[in-house]
Design an enzyme around this catalytic site. Structure first.
Site, PDB file in Angstrom:
ATOM      1  N   ASN A  14       0.922  -1.222  -0.160  1.00 26.03           N
ATOM      2  CA  ASN A  14       0.081   0.089  -0.214  1.00 26.03           C
ATOM      3  C   ASN A  14       0.704   1.333   0.128  1.00 26.03           C
ATOM      4  OD1 ASN A  14      -2.365  -1.833   0.658  1.00 26.03           O
ATOM      5  ND2 ASN A  14      -1.028  -2.100   2.815  1.00 26.03           N
TER       6      ASN A  14
ATOM      7  N   HIS B  93       8.024  -2.033  -4.778  1.00 22.66           N
ATOM      8  CA  HIS B  93       6.756  -2.006  -5.343  1.00 22.66           C
ATOM      9  C   HIS B  93       6.529  -0.518  -5.708  1.00 22.66           C
ATOM     10  CE1 HIS B  93       4.892  -5.635  -6.268  1.00 22.66           C
ATOM     11  NE2 HIS B  93       4.792  -6.221  -4.919  1.00 22.66           N
TER      12      HIS B  93
ATOM     13  N   HIS C  25      11.278  -6.254  -1.144  1.00 22.54           N
ATOM     14  CA  HIS C  25       9.970  -6.564  -2.002  1.00 22.54           C
ATOM     15  C   HIS C  25       8.917  -5.520  -2.076  1.00 22.54           C
ATOM     16  CE1 HIS C  25       7.553  -9.245  -4.784  1.00 22.54           C
ATOM     17  NE2 HIS C  25       6.386  -8.819  -4.003  1.00 22.54           N
ATOM     18  N   GLU C  26       8.464  -5.213  -0.764  1.00 24.70           N
ATOM     19  CA  GLU C  26       7.247  -4.174  -0.694  1.00 24.70           C
ATOM     20  C   GLU C  26       7.738  -2.857  -0.842  1.00 24.70           C
ATOM     21  OE1 GLU C  26       4.738  -5.848  -0.867  1.00 24.70           O
ATOM     22  OE2 GLU C  26       5.491  -7.628  -0.174  1.00 24.70           O
TER      23      GLU C  26
HETATM   24  N1  TRP Z   1       1.151  -7.718  -3.532  1.00 22.60           N
HETATM   25  C1  TRP Z   1       1.393  -8.196  -2.365  1.00 22.60           C
HETATM   26  C2  TRP Z   1       2.954  -8.813  -2.696  1.00 22.60           C
HETATM   27  O1  TRP Z   1       3.420  -9.438  -3.494  1.00 22.60           O
HETATM   28  C3  TRP Z   1       0.860  -9.752  -2.354  1.00 22.60           C
HETATM   29  C4  TRP Z   1      -0.777  -9.714  -1.991  1.00 22.60           C
HETATM   30  C5  TRP Z   1      -1.558 -10.104  -2.814  1.00 22.60           C
HETATM   31  C6  TRP Z   1      -1.385  -9.985  -0.763  1.00 22.60           C
HETATM   32  N2  TRP Z   1      -2.855 -10.131  -2.299  1.00 22.60           N
HETATM   33  C7  TRP Z   1      -2.764 -10.256  -1.103  1.00 22.60           C
HETATM   34  C8  TRP Z   1      -0.923  -9.847   0.322  1.00 22.60           C
HETATM   35  C9  TRP Z   1      -3.542 -10.351  -0.066  1.00 22.60           C
HETATM   36  C10 TRP Z   1      -2.098 -10.028   1.286  1.00 22.60           C
HETATM   37  C11 TRP Z   1      -3.361 -10.263   0.817  1.00 22.60           C
HETATM   38  O2  TRP Z   1       3.635  -7.856  -2.104  1.00 22.60           O
HETATM   39 ZN    ZN Z   2       4.502  -8.346  -4.381  1.00 19.83          ZN
END
Ligand code: TRP
Ligand code: ZN
Length: 882
Positions: free
Chosen positions: A273, A309, A305-306
């Site tokens: 987020n 993003h 990773h986060e």
């Molecule tokens: N976008 C997140 C990541 O890969 C992963 C993710 C997708 C996620 N759907 C989710 C995390 C639902 C928690 C709940 O970094």
């Molecule tokens: Zn991711």
């Protein structure tokens, strides 16, 4: 026939933009015990050229509408239709912007799906990817609808002194009744899946950070009360990630604050987020007493990773969910590169390839097969897969291999330049590399659409009289479950010709197109390359660094393989070739009836393993990797059919004992050399030393049948890595002995209050290699510390049992399948995302021997016949049975 026609299929080919454009979002979230009221104001406008009569259709999911106003006035009842799943409004203006006020009310305490707004240990938090925002308010809940958000949160000051959302904080203040508010403003356009809000009584640690261009950012990590000291390493990893992204990709952070919140109840690892990452606390909280080296590596990877993003995912997001790999594959590639730069690149690559082969290969070779960019789905949550993430990362890595470091960076720079602020597609991404370098990537792009693992066949023919080596390459792709194409793709094959002196020959091919330096570019079904003037027959080292995600079929002699396992200057390939040799021998032995009684590994192979493990010129982590035998699931995958998990287990056990006996002296020395008294440090060298000593401990126990060394190590262990390694040896190798039982009880008593450690306690018992493990997990499921509501706990007991206990899950009487199926039904009622994930452990059922295959498929069929299972679970079951 099983019913698989629940819900609707979404198709990439049906993509079209929304009829309405969203200009801004303003929300007020009022939190109370047992209730949350959400007021949302959307500023909308009909898109130029859109049908003037088209209604506005907003997505919902289990919503209750409590208020609606159009430009400040409630619309007539016949102008809108509201259901929990949808809000449709007609007769909207065609020539101007208008505002829509939507009010909803929720009960976060009852939200066990952990999607949308829910409470975790009293903390209010959100999870919106992929389609969770529609569980908070009616919305155009899709990734190509971007807007700036202003969010005001109101809550009781005692229950929630901390109020967080995306972007920058702008205002705080006091309200009547001991309540307060905070306003957050996120100036960056974002899709709803990146929305987040957290409120609760949290502790924090914080530190300032100055970006390369001098912007100052306040970094903070929030945790449950009393746990913020455990977030130090995560904060350190965050700062290293920020510096790395500036240096390697020229990407700086863009807001005044960057907040991370660690939560106990979370469906996956973490969520990116904008400005407010929310993490499963497993990927934040650590200390040497409670976390292993693997946990430290996991935190570092997920934090990176986060954070990464923010550019690959947030600043540039996805046009639709079919493009998921655009952000996930690319971001996994980036976090892998970060870890490679922070630690040993070779060892990092080995562990990424192990992971790919353990998770992605079986997916790509079974009924859940799908292309990296799927063309249809029923439930998008089921596409957060190893194929999208890990194979997606491999495709980016191949682009880098094809273009070289510099060309790749040019393409990335252009991507950031051109698409900042966009919701982009895979085609947009690839075009940037083509434009920046002039290279034709059309054959590489095929990888995104064609499912399955290609086989790369390599042949070699050396003509001694002419001193000429001819190397043949051929690619084949079987048509698979996904029904996608099999056109030849661009396969970059990194290679070397190794001389008997252990050095690469500097030989340019005299014939054969598509060779650039150390890479053969195979773009047709077949190609051959000829080398001359080599001076001797060289050892052919192909697919160095695993330069393409293929199954390698290289009819190389055992003598050549053994030589390369010793000599190859490419250390990754030393490991890979040795691992392939061991894997092939174990697979072959598993096919023989009564296989366990014969030695599965020839003494030359064992000596090669011991040679690597004992080679002090190599780093310890690499030596530990050389000692790690392929797992049972890996051998099962290579068998491909008629798999008898008991036989596979017996073969690996025999091999382990044989290696242990032949290497007894080495293992005793490696174990004795461990540095149990030095202070714990998570640096790569210390991690490697612990891994090597603990691998030695495992072999010692297998060879001698003596629990003594493990008992002693358990007792004096100064960190969780050594303690858990010793406990695993005791519990797995000496179950039901006093040594094992007392260590297990001691472990429980020590860590009873720490859920993350209790997860280890559950997992270690779920993986006891014995048919009795079915009864053991059944008993543990009634333990007071077990909870079906906490995804980590479910994964630790049920997920681990099904994924990692081949012997018990596949017990011949089907009891393992039945136990998991019963739990799936219970989990599904609470949290379909988790039940669907656990159900994927059945995916390789068709490769089992007939009796187990029948039992597994009967269990799956019984499950799919149940009327009230979720669409998520039904999707996995239906595809698994196809
Ligand atoms: N976008 C997140 C990541 O890969 C992963 C993710 C997708 C996620 N759907 C989710 C995390 C639902 C928690 C709940 O970094
Ligand atoms: Zn991711």
């Amino acid at each position: 026939m099983p019913r698989t026609d629940d819900g609707q299929t979404i198709k990439l080919a049906d993509y079209r933009a929304t009829d309405f454009v969203l200009h801004s979002v303003a929300m007020t979230i009022r939190l109370f015990e047992g209730r949350a009221d959400i007021d949302t104001t959307l500023e909308l406008e009909r898109r130029k050229g859109a049908d003037a009569a088209a209604p506005l259709v907003l997505d919902g999911d289990e919503l209750t509408l409590t208020g609606l106003a159009l430009d400040g006035t409630p619309p007539e009842g016949d102008r809108y239709k509201a259901s929990p799943e949808r809000l449709e409004i007609t007769d909207l203006p065609s020539d101007r912007r208008f505002t829509l006020d939507v009010a909803t009310t929720l009960v976060p305490e009852n939200n066990t799906k952990l999607m949308g707004l829910y409470r975790s240990n009293g903390i209010w938090c959100t999870q919106c990817e992929a389609e969770g925002f529609r569980r908070i308010t009616y919305f155009l809940d899709r990734p190509d609808v971007l807007a700036p958000y202003t969010v005001r949160i109101e809550a009781d000051r005692g229950a929630a002194p901390i109020l967080l959302s995306n972007g920058n904080p702008t205002e705080t203040g006091t309200l009547p009744d001991n309540r307060h508010f905070a306003v957050w403003d996120d100036p960056f356009n974002k899709p709803s899946y990146l929305f987040a809000m957290v409120a609760g009584d949290l502790d924090l640690i914080h530190e300032p950070f100055t970006t390369a261009s001098g912007k100052s950012v306040s970094l903070a990590i929030y945790t449950e009360k009393g746990r913020s000291a455990q977030a130090r390493y995560a904060l350190n990893a965050l700062k290293r990630s920020m510096v790395w992204d500036e240096r390697r990709f020229g990407r700086e952070y863009d807001l005044d604050v960057f907040n991370i919140v660690a939560i106990a109840d979370f469906n996956m690892g973490a969520m990116e987020n904008k400005g407010l990452n929310i993490f499963n606390h497993k990927y934040v909280l650590l200390d040497p007493e409670t976390a292993t080296d693997t946990d430290y590596a996991g935190v570092e990877t997920v934090i990176a990773h986060e954070y990464f993003h923010n550019w690959t995912g947030n600043r540039i997001t996805c046009r639709d969910w079919f493009q998921l790999c655009l952000k996930e594959g690319l971001t996994v590639y980036r976090d892998q590169e970060f870890s490679a730069d922070e630690r040993s690149a070779t060892v990092q690559r080995i562990s990424s390839v192990r992971r790919l082969k353990a998770h992605q290969f079986p997916e790509d070779q079974g009924p859940l097969q799908h292309p990296v960019r799927p063309t249809e789905y029923r439930e998008i949550n089921n596409f957060y897969t190893a194929t999208v993430y890990d194979k997606g990362a491999e495709l980016v890595r191949m682009i880098e291999t094809i273009l070289g470091r510099e060309g790749f960076r040019k393409g990335m720079d252009l991507y950031f330049d051109r698409h900042d602020g966009d919701a982009a597609t895979v085609e947009d991404f690839i075009a940037c590399f083509e434009v920046a370098t002039g290279e034709d990537l059309s054959r590489l792009a095929l990888w995104y659409g064609q499912a399955g693992t290609p086989t790369l066949t390599v042949t070699e023919d050396y003509d001694a009289a002419a001193d000429r080596l001819t190397v043949g390459f051929k690619q084949t792709l079987q048509p698979g479950a996904a029904g996608t194409g099999t056109t030849p793709m661009h396969i970059p094959i990194r290679f070397g010709l190794v001389g008997s002196n252990g050095q690469d020959k500097d030989a340019a091919p005299v014939q054969g197109a598509g060779v650039e330096g150390a890479v053969v570019h195979l773009t047709e079904a077949e190609a051959s390359v000829v080398f001359e003037n080599l001076g001797e027959r060289p050892y052919l080292s192909v697919l160095r660094d695993f330069s393409a995600p293929v199954t390698l079929d290289h009819a190389q002699s055992e003598a050549d393989r053994l030589a390369l396992a010793r000599l190859d200057p490419n250390l990754f390939n030393r490991w890979r070739i040795l691992n392939d040799l061991v894997g092939a021998a174990l697979t072959k032995a598993s096919r023989r009836p009564s296989s366990a009684t014969q030695a599965p590994l020839a003494s030359e192979i064992i000596d090669a393993i011991l040679g690597s493990a004992g080679d002090e010129s190599l780093e310890a982590a690499f030596r530990a990797q050389a000692l790690a035998l392929p797992g049972e699931a890996e051998i099962a995958r290579m068998l491909a059919e008629n798999v008898d998990p008991d036989a596979v287990h017996a073969v690996i056990e025999t091999a382990r004992g044989d290696v242990g006996k032949r290497g007894a002296a080495l293992f005793a020395r490696l174990h004795a050399d461990r540095e149990s008294s030095v202070e714990f440090s998570p640096d790569a060298e210390s991690v490697g030393k612990r891994a090597l000593a603990n691998a030695a401990l495992g072999y010692l126990a297998a060879a001698t049948g003596d629990p003594g060394p493990a008992e002693e190590q358990y007792t004096i262990a100064g960190n969780m890595t050594d303690r858990l390694a010793a406990l695993t040896v005791l519990v797995h190798r000496f179950p039901d002995t006093p040594a094992s039982t007392s260590a297990l009880n001691d472990f429980y008593d020590r860590f009873e209050r720490d859920g993350l450690v209790i997860d280890k306690w559950f997992a270690i018992q779920a993986t006891i290699p014995s048919p009795k493990a079915v009864e053991i997990v059944a008993g543990l499921a009634t333990h007071p510390k077990f909870s079906l509501k906490n995804p980590n706990r479910v994964r630790a007991l049920v997920g681990t049992f099904a994924a990692a206990n081949q012997l018990a899950f596949h017990r011949a009487d089907g009891a393992g399948y039945r136990w998991v199926a019963e739990r799936l039904v219970e989990i599904d009622r609470l949290n379909p995302q988790v039940s669907a994930r656990v159900a994927t452990t059945f995916r390789s059922w068709r490769s089992l021997e007939p009796a187990r295959r029948d039992k597994a498929s009967a269990t799956l069929r019984q499950l799919i016949e149940l009327k009230d299972i979720s669409a998520d679970l039904r999707d996995i079951l239906g595809r698994s049975l196809r």
